[in-house]
Design an enzyme around this catalytic site. Structure first.
Site, short mmCIF file in Angstrom:
data_model
loop_
_atom_site.label_atom_id
_atom_site.label_comp_id
_atom_site.label_asym_id
_atom_site.label_seq_id
_atom_site.Cartn_x
_atom_site.Cartn_y
_atom_site.Cartn_z
N ASP A 124 0.87 -1.18 0.00
CA ASP A 124 0.00 0.00 0.00
C ASP A 124 0.91 1.24 0.00
O ASP A 124 2.12 1.14 0.12
CB ASP A 124 -0.94 -0.01 1.20
CG ASP A 124 -2.23 0.75 0.94
OD1 ASP A 124 -2.22 1.67 0.10
OD2 ASP A 124 -3.24 0.43 1.58
N GLU A 135 -10.55 6.71 4.60
CA GLU A 135 -9.59 6.08 5.50
C GLU A 135 -9.71 6.59 6.94
O GLU A 135 -10.81 6.74 7.46
CB GLU A 135 -8.18 6.22 4.92
CG GLU A 135 -8.05 5.57 3.54
CD GLU A 135 -6.63 5.55 3.02
OE1 GLU A 135 -5.72 5.14 3.76
OE2 GLU A 135 -6.43 5.92 1.85
#
Length: 668
Positions: free
Chosen positions: A318, A524
Site C-alpha cells: 500500500d 480512510e
C-alpha cells in the site's frame, strides 16, 4: 538493344529477389534467431519472461519493483532509474478537470521514457478506480461497494467492472487498485463503505467484478493464473490482504485480533475466489494480525498467498506501506525494505523517494541479506502481468476510447445500480398506510436536507480528490433534487430548502416532503468514528420537517449511522448509501418507476454501544437485521388523492378496446 539488355537485367533482379525470398531463409537464416525472445509475441509468456530476466541487471530489476506517484516522476527519471510503475494517488491528476486526452498524453510521455531504456520495458500505470474511474473529471461514478453489496447482484457488479475498465483504459491507464474485498465487521471503520458486506459470502459473490475488469477467463485456461483479455481491460487488484475490516473498534490500520479460523473463515474466502477468477495483483493491508504488521508477514504473503493459494500475480504494498512497518513510520527504512521484500512484496508503492529505496535494496542484495532468487521472483511476477496486458506489443495509449468517459451507456448502468442498491427500512407509520411509492402528481412538495442538492456528498470519498468534494462543480452528474424535479409531474411545484425553520414550515402547506441527510465525505482514518452520528443539521431537519408533514428520509452514508432517536417521527426511511453521480436512480424507486429490492449488506445497530455486532453474534439485537429490506411494487400512475395502482384499470381498457375492434372485424 540497350532496352533489351535493360529488360534482361530487370528480370534477373526479380529472379534473384524471388530466390532470396524463397530460399534465403535456408541459405542465410531467417534472422529470427537474432530477435530477443521477449520481444516475440509468438513465444509463450513464460519463455518471454525468462528470456528478459536473463538479460537484466540488478538495477534494472530493482527499477521494475518500484512504483512512484506521477508527482515525483519525470520521463528522465523513468529512463535513469528503470522505473517499472507509476500511479496517481487520490487527486493526483495532470491538471484540474483534465480530459481523457490530457491523461493519455501524460501517460504516454512517461511511457516514452521507459521505452527509451536499453531493454525498452514498458511501465504499468495504476490508479484507485474503486467506484468507477473516480479521479477523472466527468467519469461515471458508481455506488460505493457497500451499496453494491445491497444489490446482491454479481452480474450487475460484473458489468460495472467492464464499464470501469473501459473508462480507465480511455485515459491510457492499465491497472486499477480494485476491488476492495475487505469484510467490514465494525461500521466505525472509516473504510467500511469500501466493503461489500459484513458477510464473507456476499463479498465472495461480488468478486465477479474482476471478470468485468479483466475479462472472462479464457476457455481452457488454468484456474488461478492471472490474465487480462484485450485492450479494453485492466489488471485488477484484490485488497487489502488480509483482515483489514476486522480491526479493534474499527480503527483504521490497526490490529485484527482473531485466531487462524477467524481469519480464514471471515477475511480470507474472497481471496480464494479472486485468485480462481484470475486476479492479477494483490495489495497488502496496513493493518496487523495479532500484533504482526501484514507488510512484514512472510508466513501469510509468501507462505499462504503465494504458497498455499498458488497466487501467480504480483503482490504490491500500500502507499508507503513499508515505511509503516516501524513505529514511528520510516524510523529504520533499511529494516523496512528488508522485512517487506523478504515477506514477499514484489512491487513497492514508495510513492516518492526513489534514491533511498534503490540504495537500500541494492545494499541488501549485494550483501546477501536478500537473495537474487527473491528479486527474480518479484520481477518475474511483474513482467508476467505486463506481458498479459500486451504492454510489450502496445505500450502507447491512443485516443480511441476518450468518448467512453461518462458515456450514457455507463451512466445507465450506474443508475440501475443505484436503484437496486437502495434499501427501504420503513414505509409508513402503519403497515396498512404505506407512503411509498410517492405520487408524482402533487400540488407542492418540499425537498430538504444538506444532501439533496450536493453531488459531492452523494459520491463520498475517493471522488475527484482523496477525501472527496462538496458541492456540484467538480464533476458532472444528477443530484437528488434535480432528479426529483425531472421525475414529478410538470404541474407539481418543487420547493427546496436545505434547513427550513419551524416558522417557514407552519406558513406553507406541502403534500409531502423528501429529506436527504447523512454523512459528509471522508476516506480512510479521517472517517473513523466512535459515535456514527449524522452530520448537522440533519437531526434538526428530520425533526422539524417530519414533525410537520408526511416525509421520507433518504440517508446518504457510507455505513449505518445513528437513526433510532428519529424513527418515531419518520414516515418512510431509505438507506441510499453513497450512490454516486446518478441521482435519478434514487427517484426511480421513490416514485415507483421501479420497486425497492435492496437488502441490508450489514446490520443496522440501535446504539453504538452494541458494536461490534454482526449477524450470528450471541448479543444480536439490531434495529434492522442483516438482509432486511422492504419491497414495493412498480406504479404506473398515482396522484395525491388516488393511491391505487392504475395497471388493472389500464389492462381493462385495453382488453375492452381490442374486444370492440375484434367484433367489428378490424383486427384478427
Amino acid at each position: 538493344m540497350k532496352r533489351f539488355v535493360g529488360r534482361v537485367r530487370i528480370q534477373w533482379v526479380w529472379v534473384m529477389v524471388v530466390m532470396l525470398w524463397c530460399f534465403g531463409g535456408a541459405i542465410l537464416g531467417t534472422g529470427n534467431e537474432n530477435i530477443a525472445k521477449y520481444k516475440d509475441p509468438k513465444q509463450p509468456v513464460g519463455v518471454r519472461v525468462k528470456d528478459l530476466i536473463g538479460r537484466m541487471t540488478l538495477q534494472e530489476k530493482i527499477g521494475q519493483m518500484i512504483q512512484i506517484d506521477r508527482i515525483a516522476a519525470t520521463p528522465h527519471l523513468m529512463t535513469k532509474s528503470f522505473i517499472g510503475s507509476l500511479l496517481s494517488g487520490g487527486g493526483s491528476t495532470p491538471r484540474p478537470r483534465a480530459s481523457a486526452a490530457d491523461w493519455v498524453n501524460m501517460v504516454n510521455d512517461f511511457q516514452k521514457g521507459c521505452l527509451s531504456t536499453r531493454l525498452g520495458i514498458p511501465m504499468i500505470y495504476g490508479i484507485d478506480a474503486v467506484h468507477g474511474h473516480n479521479n477523472v473529471y466527468n467519469a461515471t461514478i458508481f455506488p460505493h461497494n457497500i451499496g453494491l453489496g445491497a444489490t446482491r447482484d454479481p452480474e450487475l457488479v460484473r458489468r460495472i467492472g467492464d464499464a470501469t475498465a473501459i473508462e480507465v483504459r480511455a485515459t491510457g491507464i492499465q491497472y486499477a487498485f480494485a476491488p476492495c474485498i475487505a469484510v467490514c465487521r465494525d461500521p466505525r471503520w472509516g473504510r467500511c463503505y469500501e466493503s461489500y458486506s459484513e458477510d464473507p459470502k456476499v463479498v465472495q459473490e461480488m468478486t465477479d467484478i474482476i471478470l468485468g475488469l479483466q475479462g472472462d477467463i479464457p476457455s481452457g485456461s488454468r484456474k488461478g493464473v492471472p490474465y487480462v483479455i484485450g485492450k479494453n481491460k485492466v489488471a485488477a487488484c484484490a485488497k487489502h490482504f488480509v483482515g483489514d475490516g476486522g480491526t479493534t473498534r474499527g480503527i483504521n490500520e490497526n490490529n485484527t485480533l482473531t485466531d487462524v479460523h477467524g481469519l480464514l473463515s471471515i477475511h480470507m474466502p474472497a481471496y480464494y475466489d479472486s485468485i480462481i477468477k484470475g486476479v492479477s495483483t494483490v495489495m497488502v493491508s496496513y493493518s496487523s494480525w495479532n500484533g504482526k504488521k501484514m507488510h512484514e508477514n512472510r508466513e501469510m504473503i509468501t507462505g499462504f498467498l503465494k504458497g498455499t493459494l498458488k497466487f501467480k500475480g504480483f503482490v504490491i504494498s500500500d502507499w508507503a506501506g513499508l515505511d509503516r512497518i516501524t513505529s514511528p513510520p520510516h524510523a529504520n527504512y533499511t529494516y523496512s525494505v528488508l522485512a517487506g521484500v523478504q515477506a514477499g512484496i514484489d512491487m513497492i508503492m514508495l510513492p516518492y523517494n526513489v534514491t533511498e529505496f534503490v540504495n537500500d535494496l541494492t545494499y541488501l542484495v549485494k550483501n546477501k541479506f536478500i537473495s537474487m532468487d527473491r528479486i527474480d521472483d518479484a520481477v518475474e511476477r511483474i513482467l508476467l502481468i505486463k506481458f498479459n496486458l500486451g504492454l510489450f506489443e502496445n505500450p502507447m495509449a491512443d485516443l480511441s476510447l476518450v468518448n467512453e468517459i461518462g458515456s450514457q451507456a455507463h451512466r445507465n448502468i450506474a443508475r440501475e445500480a443505484v436503484r437496486k442498491s437502495l434499501v427501504l427500512l420503513k414505509n409508513g407509520k402503519r403497515e396498512s398506510e404505506p407512503l411509498l411509492p410517492l405520487p408524482k402528481k402533487a400540488s407542492k412538495i418540499l425537498v430538504a436536507g444538506s444532501h439533496a442538492d450536493n453531488l459531492g456528498y452523494q459520491c463520498g470519498g475517493w471522488t475527484i480528490a482523496w477525501q472527496g468534494f462538496r458541492g456540484n462543480n467538480e464533476t458532472s452528474g444528477t443530484t437528488i433534487l434535480d432528479a426529483i424535479k425531472s421525475s414529478v409531474d410538470k404541474k407539481t411545484e418543487v420547493i427546496y430548502s436545505e434547513n427550513p425553520d419551524t416558522q417557514y414550515l407552519k406558513s406553507n402547506h406541502f403534500d409531502y416532503a423528501i429529506v436527504a441527510v447523512g454523512e459528509h465525505p471522508y476516506t480512510e482514518t479521517v472517517g473513523d468514528s466512535q459515535t456514527l452520528t449524522m452530520a448537522d443539521p440533519g437531526p434538526d431537519v428530520i425533526n422539524n420537517v417530519c414533525g410537520s408533514f408526511k416525509c421520507v428520509v433518504v440517508v446518504i452514508s457510507g455505513r449505518p449511522i445513528v437513526i433510532e432517536p428519529y424513527m418515531s417521527v419518520i414516515d418512510a426511511l431509505v438507506a441510499a448509501w453513497l450512490p454516486g453521480t446518478e441521482g435519478q436512480g434514487v427517484t426511480d424507486v421513490l416514485f415507483g418507476d421501479y420497486g425497492f429490492t435492496g437488502k441490508l449488506p450489514r446490520t443496522w445497530f440501535r446504539s453504538v454501544d452494541q458494536l461490534p455486532m454482526n449477524v450470528g453474534d450471541s448479543h444480536y439485537d439490531p434495529l434492522f437485521p442483516f438482509g432486511f429490506g422492504l419491497t414495493t411494487k412498480t406504479m404506473v400512475a398515482r396522484s395525491v388523492s388516488a393511491g391505487i395502482d392504475g395497471r388493472p384499470y389500464i389492462a381493462f381498457v385495453v382488453i375492452f378496446l381490442f374486444a370492440g375492434l375484434y367484433f367489428q372485424g378490424i383486427v384478427f
